[in-house]
Design a protein around this motif. Structure first.
Motif, PDB file in Angstrom:
ATOM      1  N   THR A 107       0.836  -1.210   0.000  1.00 12.91           N
ATOM      2  CA  THR A 107       0.000   0.000   0.000  1.00 12.91           C
ATOM      3  C   THR A 107       0.871   1.260   0.000  1.00 12.91           C
ATOM      4  O   THR A 107       0.543   2.230  -0.664  1.00 12.91           O
ATOM      5  N   LEU A 108       1.973   1.206   0.727  1.00  7.28           N
ATOM      6  CA  LEU A 108       2.858   2.374   0.767  1.00  7.28           C
ATOM      7  C   LEU A 108       3.619   2.491  -0.549  1.00  7.28           C
ATOM      8  O   LEU A 108       3.908   3.583  -1.018  1.00  7.28           O
ATOM      9  N   VAL A 109       3.899   1.337  -1.159  1.00  3.34           N
ATOM     10  CA  VAL A 109       4.591   1.358  -2.447  1.00  3.34           C
ATOM     11  C   VAL A 109       3.687   1.972  -3.505  1.00  3.34           C
ATOM     12  O   VAL A 109       4.093   2.837  -4.267  1.00  3.34           O
ATOM     13  N   CYS A 110       2.424   1.552  -3.533  1.00  2.00           N
ATOM     14  CA  CYS A 110       1.584   2.011  -4.649  1.00  2.00           C
ATOM     15  C   CYS A 110       0.976   3.387  -4.408  1.00  2.00           C
ATOM     16  O   CYS A 110       0.673   4.078  -5.360  1.00  2.00           O
ATOM     17  N   ALA A 111       0.829   3.809  -3.155  1.00  6.41           N
ATOM     18  CA  ALA A 111       0.210   5.125  -2.922  1.00  6.41           C
ATOM     19  C   ALA A 111       1.185   6.142  -2.342  1.00  6.41           C
ATOM     20  O   ALA A 111       0.872   7.329  -2.282  1.00  6.41           O
ATOM     21  N   GLY A 112       2.350   5.693  -1.887  1.00  6.58           N
ATOM     22  CA  GLY A 112       3.455   6.561  -1.478  1.00  6.58           C
ATOM     23  C   GLY A 112       3.073   7.783  -0.675  1.00  6.58           C
ATOM     24  O   GLY A 112       2.428   7.713   0.368  1.00  6.58           O
ATOM     25  N   GLY A 113       3.480   8.934  -1.207  1.00  7.73           N
ATOM     26  CA  GLY A 113       3.301  10.204  -0.507  1.00  7.73           C
ATOM     27  C   GLY A 113       1.837  10.540  -0.241  1.00  7.73           C
ATOM     28  O   GLY A 113       1.527  11.256   0.715  1.00  7.73           O
ATOM     29  N   LEU A 114       0.933  10.031  -1.076  1.00 10.88           N
ATOM     30  CA  LEU A 114      -0.491  10.312  -0.841  1.00 10.88           C
ATOM     31  C   LEU A 114      -0.920   9.680   0.474  1.00 10.88           C
ATOM     32  O   LEU A 114      -1.679  10.260   1.252  1.00 10.88           O
ATOM     33  N   MET A 115      -0.401   8.478   0.719  1.00 10.13           N
ATOM     34  CA  MET A 115      -0.778   7.784   1.948  1.00 10.13           C
ATOM     35  C   MET A 115      -0.147   8.457   3.169  1.00 10.13           C
ATOM     36  O   MET A 115      -0.836   8.699   4.162  1.00 10.13           O
ATOM     37  N   THR A 116       1.135   8.784   3.094  1.00  7.21           N
ATOM     38  CA  THR A 116       1.757   9.432   4.256  1.00  7.21           C
ATOM     39  C   THR A 116       1.131  10.821   4.469  1.00  7.21           C
ATOM     40  O   THR A 116       1.012  11.288   5.597  1.00  7.21           O
ATOM     41  N   GLY A 117       0.688  11.448   3.372  1.00  3.78           N
ATOM     42  CA  GLY A 117      -0.013  12.731   3.498  1.00  3.78           C
ATOM     43  C   GLY A 117      -1.309  12.556   4.290  1.00  3.78           C
ATOM     44  O   GLY A 117      -1.643  13.396   5.137  1.00  3.78           O
ATOM     45  N   GLU A 118      -2.015  11.476   4.041  1.00  2.37           N
ATOM     46  CA  GLU A 118      -3.253  11.205   4.780  1.00  2.37           C
ATOM     47  C   GLU A 118      -2.961  10.928   6.251  1.00  2.37           C
ATOM     48  O   GLU A 118      -3.725  11.305   7.133  1.00  2.37           O
ATOM     49  N   VAL A 119      -1.831  10.254   6.513  1.00  2.00           N
ATOM     50  CA  VAL A 119      -1.438   9.970   7.908  1.00  2.00           C
ATOM     51  C   VAL A 119      -1.275  11.284   8.667  1.00  2.00           C
ATOM     52  O   VAL A 119      -1.801  11.463   9.767  1.00  2.00           O
ATOM     53  N   THR A 120      -0.578  12.243   8.039  1.00  2.01           N
ATOM     54  CA  THR A 120      -0.359  13.544   8.687  1.00  2.01           C
ATOM     55  C   THR A 120      -1.683  14.294   8.819  1.00  2.01           C
ATOM     56  O   THR A 120      -2.012  14.817   9.890  1.00  2.01           O
ATOM     57  N   ARG A 121      -2.446  14.332   7.734  1.00  4.19           N
ATOM     58  CA  ARG A 121      -3.706  15.101   7.730  1.00  4.19           C
ATOM     59  C   ARG A 121      -4.671  14.589   8.798  1.00  4.19           C
ATOM     60  O   ARG A 121      -5.352  15.366   9.458  1.00  4.19           O
ATOM     61  N   CYS A 122      -4.705  13.275   8.988  1.00  8.10           N
ATOM     62  CA  CYS A 122      -5.689  12.686   9.901  1.00  8.10           C
ATOM     63  C   CYS A 122      -5.103  12.411  11.282  1.00  8.10           C
ATOM     64  O   CYS A 122      -5.752  11.780  12.111  1.00  8.10           O
ATOM     65  N   ASP A 123      -3.857  12.850  11.499  1.00  8.24           N
ATOM     66  CA  ASP A 123      -3.212  12.666  12.790  1.00  8.24           C
ATOM     67  C   ASP A 123      -3.182  11.179  13.194  1.00  8.24           C
ATOM     68  O   ASP A 123      -3.368  10.830  14.358  1.00  8.24           O
ATOM     69  N   ALA A 124      -2.982  10.331  12.187  1.00 10.26           N
ATOM     70  CA  ALA A 124      -2.834   8.888  12.458  1.00 10.26           C
ATOM     71  C   ALA A 124      -1.364   8.603  12.744  1.00 10.26           C
ATOM     72  O   ALA A 124      -0.521   9.499  12.647  1.00 10.26           O
ATOM     73  N   GLN A 125      -1.057   7.364  13.119  1.00 10.79           N
ATOM     74  CA  GLN A 125       0.332   7.011  13.383  1.00 10.79           C
ATOM     75  C   GLN A 125       0.641   5.677  12.717  1.00 10.79           C
ATOM     76  O   GLN A 125      -0.142   4.730  12.834  1.00 10.79           O
ATOM     77  N   LEU A 126       1.779   5.618  12.041  1.00  8.00           N
ATOM     78  CA  LEU A 126       2.202   4.361  11.402  1.00  8.00           C
ATOM     79  C   LEU A 126       3.339   3.762  12.211  1.00  8.00           C
ATOM     80  O   LEU A 126       4.326   4.443  12.507  1.00  8.00           O
ATOM     81  N   LEU A 127       3.198   2.496  12.558  1.00  7.27           N
ATOM     82  CA  LEU A 127       4.279   1.770  13.231  1.00  7.27           C
ATOM     83  C   LEU A 127       4.728   0.673  12.272  1.00  7.27           C
ATOM     84  O   LEU A 127       3.949  -0.228  11.947  1.00  7.27           O
ATOM     85  N   PRO A 128       5.968   0.736  11.781  1.00  2.69           N
ATOM     86  CA  PRO A 128       6.403  -0.252  10.793  1.00  2.69           C
ATOM     87  C   PRO A 128       6.500  -1.657  11.393  1.00  2.69           C
ATOM     88  O   PRO A 128       7.111  -1.839  12.452  1.00  2.69           O
ATOM     89  N   VAL A 129       5.910  -2.623  10.717  1.00  4.69           N
ATOM     90  CA  VAL A 129       5.942  -4.025  11.180  1.00  4.69           C
ATOM     91  C   VAL A 129       6.925  -4.850  10.353  1.00  4.69           C
ATOM     92  O   VAL A 129       7.530  -5.795  10.849  1.00  4.69           O
ATOM     93  N   ASP A 130       7.089  -4.496   9.089  1.00  5.43           N
ATOM     94  CA  ASP A 130       8.078  -5.184   8.254  1.00  5.43           C
ATOM     95  C   ASP A 130       9.381  -5.212   9.062  1.00  5.43           C
ATOM     96  O   ASP A 130       9.790  -4.180   9.621  1.00  5.43           O
ATOM     97  N   SER A 131      10.058  -6.367   9.145  1.00  6.15           N
ATOM     98  CA  SER A 131      11.150  -6.496  10.109  1.00  6.15           C
ATOM     99  C   SER A 131      12.267  -5.477   9.873  1.00  6.15           C
ATOM    100  O   SER A 131      12.845  -4.944  10.820  1.00  6.15           O
ATOM    101  N   GLU A 132      12.549  -5.176   8.601  1.00  4.06           N
ATOM    102  CA  GLU A 132      13.633  -4.236   8.293  1.00  4.06           C
ATOM    103  C   GLU A 132      13.278  -2.825   8.765  1.00  4.06           C
ATOM    104  O   GLU A 132      14.101  -2.129   9.366  1.00  4.06           O
ATOM    105  N   HIS A 133      12.048  -2.415   8.479  1.00  4.20           N
ATOM    106  CA  HIS A 133      11.623  -1.049   8.824  1.00  4.20           C
ATOM    107  C   HIS A 133      11.397  -0.927  10.315  1.00  4.20           C
ATOM    108  O   HIS A 133      11.640   0.117  10.914  1.00  4.20           O
ATOM    109  N   ASN A 134      10.966  -2.025  10.916  1.00  5.25           N
ATOM    110  CA  ASN A 134      10.819  -2.043  12.365  1.00  5.25           C
ATOM    111  C   ASN A 134      12.198  -1.902  13.012  1.00  5.25           C
ATOM    112  O   ASN A 134      12.370  -1.165  13.988  1.00  5.25           O
ATOM    113  N   ALA A 135      13.193  -2.591  12.432  1.00  7.71           N
ATOM    114  CA  ALA A 135      14.567  -2.492  12.954  1.00  7.71           C
ATOM    115  C   ALA A 135      15.056  -1.053  12.862  1.00  7.71           C
ATOM    116  O   ALA A 135      15.613  -0.502  13.825  1.00  7.71           O
ATOM    117  N   ILE A 136      14.838  -0.422  11.718  1.00  4.98           N
ATOM    118  CA  ILE A 136      15.276   0.974  11.538  1.00  4.98           C
ATOM    119  C   ILE A 136      14.541   1.872  12.525  1.00  4.98           C
ATOM    120  O   ILE A 136      15.144   2.736  13.172  1.00  4.98           O
TER     121      ILE A 136
END
Ligand SMILES: NC(=O)c1ccc[n+]([C@@H]2O[C@H](COP(=O)([O-])OP(=O)(O)OC[C@H]3O[C@@H](n4cnc5c(N)ncnc54)[C@H](OP(=O)(O)O)[C@@H]3O)[C@@H](O)[C@H]2O)c1
Length: 400
Positions: free
Chosen positions: A137-166
């Motif tokens: 979903t982040l790959v196909c919608a990219g900045g539009l999705m993160t823009g919605e996260v900011t606009r709606c005051d949501a929070q993303l917690l990365p679960v993919d092991s690599e991104h979670n590690a970072i």
């Protein structure tokens, strides 16, 4: 920055969870942790595509209020399986998105593929804390999705092991001190195979990952290394890091899950067993930590950790993903859609393993990138790419 920052209040009440894709590999691992911590979590809604009996079993065992199948033809079976249980049943993609929007504290986004986009966005638009496994979903919608996260005051917690590690080792307060991100990659089951050997790979061989136990689609993506390409794009959006400052490093043991390199020469890494319950637990308990039954790391027994650069000739998917990220706009949407179509055709025995990247490349060639300005634009680009990839499969003798 669309990532969660540690200002979230620690819940004293049990967290109410909705698990999108509860019948899959990530969904089941999430519920395993919930089952071991019954005081800490309650289940609001669970969703699946067609796995009725597993979904009904989970819904009853965890006392969910709602269970949803995306495939409407499965509704009658689900209703029957849940009869007398008090669990509400629903069906269809819109019902999955509605389930994602129900009041709760935390949503696990673990549907596979672009099908996860609408439900994940639905949770984001309610301002939820979302554990994001569904990288597509982040790959196909990219900045539009993160823009919605900011606009709606949501929070993303990365679960993919690599991104979670970072996420675990990234100094979010001092972003200017971060030099590079290093995504580690196991290299998959064909890391040391020749191109000739890879031409004859079967779906059974491709889904048998040496380190991780995962769903079929991500297992094939790991084997082509498209998974690492998708993760590169995911990391770019999650951590606002340019493509040329994200490295990919093959590390066959999958002990180091990723690293952050700082301007002073320090490199911070997160290590652990290759068991998704660790990153899931980190996201579930964040900003605290919770105990898991995951085996402890015994570095003396492991004795050595190996590293090598990825081979672009045998794993062309990596360069395709880098090029799509550099191109911006609809390119990553096209890459992701074509890959989903090609992987499904490979799993169905319709094309060869090495055709997957070829179909993706040709689809990208036929759809030069255009700016991505709306979520409707994502759907259109996704649809166009699927159609083209389907036609390319027919030309290759496979069916769309
Ligand atoms: N598995 C891992 O270790 C891992 C690690 C990192 C990231 N991820 C990411 O996490 C996501 C899930 O991976 P997974 O391995 O758990 O996949 P999986 O085992 O194939 O499970 C996928 C889940 O999504 C549901 N689903 C499939 N198609 C759907 C549709 N059209 N609409 C609604 N629901 C649908 C499935 O339901 P049915 O059971 O009914 O088909 C299942 O619950 C992927 O994006 C993957 O890249 C996975």
């Amino acid at each position: 920055m669309s990532l969660a920052t540690p200002s979230l209040k620690t819940a004293t009440q049990p967290k109410r969870l909705t698990v999108l894709g509860s019948t899959g590999s990530i969904g089941c691992s999430t519920l395993d942790l919930v089952e071991r911590n019954p005081e800490a979590f309650q289940i609001e809604a669970l969703t699946a595509n067609r796995s009725v009996s597993r979904l009904a079993l989970q819904a009853k065992r965890f006392g969910a209020r709602l269970a949803v199948v995306a495939d409407e033809t499965c509704y009658a079976d689900l209703k029957e399986a849940l009869s007398g249980s008090g669990v509400e049943a629903a069906a269809g993609p819109a019902a999955v998105a509605e389930a994602a929007a129900r009041p709760c504290d935390w949503v696990m986004a673990a549907i596979v593929g672009a099908a996860g986009l609408a439900p994940t966005l639905s949770a984001i638009r309610q301002g939820r804390v979302v554990g994001l496994a569904n990288k597509e979903t982040l790959v196909c919608a990219g900045g539009l999705m993160t823009g919605e996260v900011t606009r709606c005051d949501a929070q993303l917690l990365p679960v993919d092991s690599e991104h979670n590690a970072i996420f675990q080792v990234l100094d979010l307060e001092n972003r200017q001190t971060v030099d590079r991100l290093v995504l580690t990659a196991s290299g998959g089951p064909f890391r040391s195979w020749s191109l000739e050997e890879m031409a004859a790979v079967t779906p059974e061989q491709a889904v048998a990952h040496p380190n991780w136990d995962m769903g079929a689609k991500i297992s094939v993506d790991s084997a082509t290394m498209m998974n690492k390409g998708l993760e590169l794009i995911e990391a770019h959006h999650l951590f606002e890091m340019p493509e040329d400052r994200i490295d990919i490093l093959v590390h066959p043991q999958s002990v180091i899950h990723s690293m952050v390199s700082y301007v002073d020469g320090s490199v911070l890494a997160q290590l652990g067993q290759p068991d998704m319950r660790t990153p899931i637990a980190y996201a579930l308990a964040w900003p605290e930590r919770m105990a898991t039954p995951v085996d402890r790391l015994d570095l003396a027994a492991i004795a050595r950790l190996d590293f090598e650069a990825p081979d672009p000739r045998r794993f062309p998917a990596l360069a395709l993903a880098r090029a799509a990220l550099r191109a911006g706009g609809t390119a990553a949407t096209t890459l992701n859609a074509a890959n989903e179509v090609a992987v499904a055709a490979f799993l169905a025995g319709q094309i060869a393993f090495v055709d997957i990247a070829a179909v993706v490349e040709e689809t990208l060639d036929r759809h030069p990138s255009t700016p991505l300005t709306s979520l409707e634009g994502v759907e259109e680009a996704d649809g166009r790419a699927r159609e083209t990839a389907g036609r390319l499969l027919e030309e290759r003798g496979g069916r769309a």
